[in-house]
Design a protein around this motif. Structure first.
Motif, PDB file in Angstrom:
ATOM      1  N   ASN A 303    -117.391 -29.891 115.874  1.00 13.82           N
ATOM      2  CA  ASN A 303    -117.276 -29.551 114.703  1.00 13.82           C
ATOM      3  C   ASN A 303    -117.906 -30.629 113.781  1.00 13.82           C
ATOM      4  O   ASN A 303    -117.686 -30.726 112.522  1.00 13.82           O
ATOM      5  N   ASN A 307    -117.613 -30.488 109.645  1.00 14.62           N
ATOM      6  CA  ASN A 307    -116.846 -31.737 109.053  1.00 14.62           C
ATOM      7  C   ASN A 307    -118.002 -32.566 108.197  1.00 14.62           C
ATOM      8  O   ASN A 307    -117.389 -33.165 106.972  1.00 14.62           O
ATOM      9  N   THR A 432    -115.936 -23.152 106.071  1.00 15.52           N
ATOM     10  CA  THR A 432    -115.178 -24.373 105.613  1.00 15.52           C
ATOM     11  C   THR A 432    -114.342 -24.083 104.133  1.00 15.52           C
ATOM     12  O   THR A 432    -113.697 -25.236 103.784  1.00 15.52           O
TER      13      THR A 432
END
Length: 449
Positions: A303, A307, A432
């Motif tokens: 990820n 991130n 996100t």
């Protein structure tokens, strides 16, 4: 899902004025353009609730829409601080990239600095320390020292220690081959991060780029880590055969990370090959290159893309630029506004122009190349989230100009913006969104202020 929100029924939202709504893959992204903030609504019902909340109190909307729909919409607004969120301006004046020398003990085939021999009339120790003093006086905070190979300069230790005495955060880029235990010990505590280039997963692939030095470079990394340095291994694989080498690079990097877990070691892969000594990649080559590099990075750091996006957004910054305008100084004193100095004309030289004037030019370059002054960026709803992309790649009329005073904003050609690029940002914003909730207690499904 039971959601508890501490919101007064009499609350009347005061949303930002510059709101844009994007329908994408069955969802609705509501963007506060100037604040680079957004919420994601999952249905037309939630969009309807949002529209009502623009003009009515919470209690009034409560009687007009489904309770669950209203609560989900309110959760978005509160968890993303949509009403009160304020983005901060970028501050790129605080970084300086200093190329100490172009002299190098190696002759790498992909070197974008074309390093090997020293330039004529490279800056001496006094000139460099004065540059650092001037930089600090104008608010400088971060210094990146690169080459050539920095250790070749006999005054390298003196320069590093002077920079640290002025309070600068120092990152050193090196091939690692010439470091010995004495130098590592002497500079321990002065260097905030050391980045060692190891462009291969074994001696053979490393030598294809650098000819020699694999053992010395890896030993240097071990020594830095043992001494407690924050250390990064920087890897720029060759494009040829990378599709068949993904597993090998993952294995190489994983071995380092597993052996030095909790040490602060990080592995950084270049996502693009720059034009260099014996390489001249096409856009297609770099597109394929990024595809395989992203596979490697994702396996090492699951990820990672999500991130990284979250980390950037949590900084609450409004991205107006790619970083163009930040000062880079070549070893002969020439000044550039990007660290890709061999792709740009020099703007000035620190020997002939006072640093204050250089800073003014830097601010001018940064301002001129902000997304608000570029087409089609200035009218884009995600301009402060995207930042407009690399100025060298997309706005060469700015980066190739050595006299910004003669360049008119109105005459800067528009870049071609691919919808696929925007779609990638939309997906990142959706994926996100909940990771960016502020003060959100997922265990209790509550968002409190």
């Amino acid at each position: 899902m039971q959601i508890s929100l501490e919101i007064s029924p009499d609350k009347k939202y005061n949303f930002p004025l510059d709101i844009s709504t994007v329908e994408f893959e069955g969802k609705y992204i509501i963007i506060a353009v100037k604040e680079a903030n957004w919420i994601v609504l999952n249905s037309l019902d939630e969009l309807d609730a949002f529209e009502k909340l623009k003009v009515k109190k919470v209690a009034e909307v409560y009687g007009e829409v489904d309770t669950g729909v209203l609560m989900r919409t309110l959760l978005q607004l509160e968890a993303k601080q949509f009403e009160v969120f304020t983005a901060e301006e970028e501050d790129i004046e605080r970084g300086l990239c200093l190329y100490l020398t172009t002299k190098c003990n190696m002759c790498c085939i992909h070197c974008y600095m074309y390093a090997g021999e020293a330039q004529e009339k490279e800056l001496n120790t006094i000139e460099i320390t004065k540059l650092l003093d001037d930089f600090v006086e104008y608010g400088g905070k971060k210094l990146t020292i690169s080459g050539g190979e920095v250790v070749i300069r006999p005054d390298f230790e003196t320069i590093v220690k002077h920079a640290k005495s002025r309070g600068l955060l120092i990152t050193v880029l090196t091939n690692g081959v010439l470091w010995d235990s004495g130098l590592i010990q002497a500079l321990n505590g002065y260097i905030d991060e050391v980045q060692v280039s190891i462009d291969g997963y074994d001696k053979s692939t490393y030598n294809a780029v650098r000819k020699f030095g694999f053992d010395e470079a890896t030993q240097a990394v071990e020594a830095f880590l043992q001494a407690g340095y924050k250390t990064t291994i920087a890897i720029t694989p060759l494009a040829a055969n990378l599709d068949n080498e993904v597993d090998k690079y993952v294995l190489f990097a994983s071995d380092w990370l597993n052996r030095w877990i909790n040490s602060g070691l990080s592995i950084k892969f270049s996502h693009e090959i720059l034009r260099g000594r014996n390489v001249n990649p096409t856009d297609i080559t770099n597109q394929q290159y990024r595809y395989y590099i992203e596979q490697i990075v994702e396996r090492l750091y699951p990820n990672n893309k999500l991130n990284s996006f979250v980390i950037n957004r949590r900084s609450r910054r409004r991205f107006k630029n790619c970083g163009f305008g930040e000062i880079s100084v070549q070893s002969n004193g020439d000044v550039y506004f990007c660290n890709r100095v061999f792709e740009l004309p020099a703007i000035a030289n620190i020997r002939s122009m006072p640093f204050g004037e250089i800073m003014n030019l830097s601010r001018c370059a940064r301002k001129m190349s902000e997304v608000d002054n570029l087409k089609p960026c200035s009218n884009c709803e995600i301009r402060y989230i995207c930042g407009g992309g690399c100025r060298i790649k997309y706005f060469s009329s700015i980066t190739n100009c050595n006299d910004l005073n003669v360049l008119s904003i109105d005459n800067i050609p528009a870049r071609e913006c691919c919808y696929n690029e925007k779609m990638e940002f939309y997906r990142l914003m959706i994926d996100t969104n909940e990771l960016l909730y502020c003060d959100y207690d997922s265990k209790n499904n509550s968002c409190c202020r």
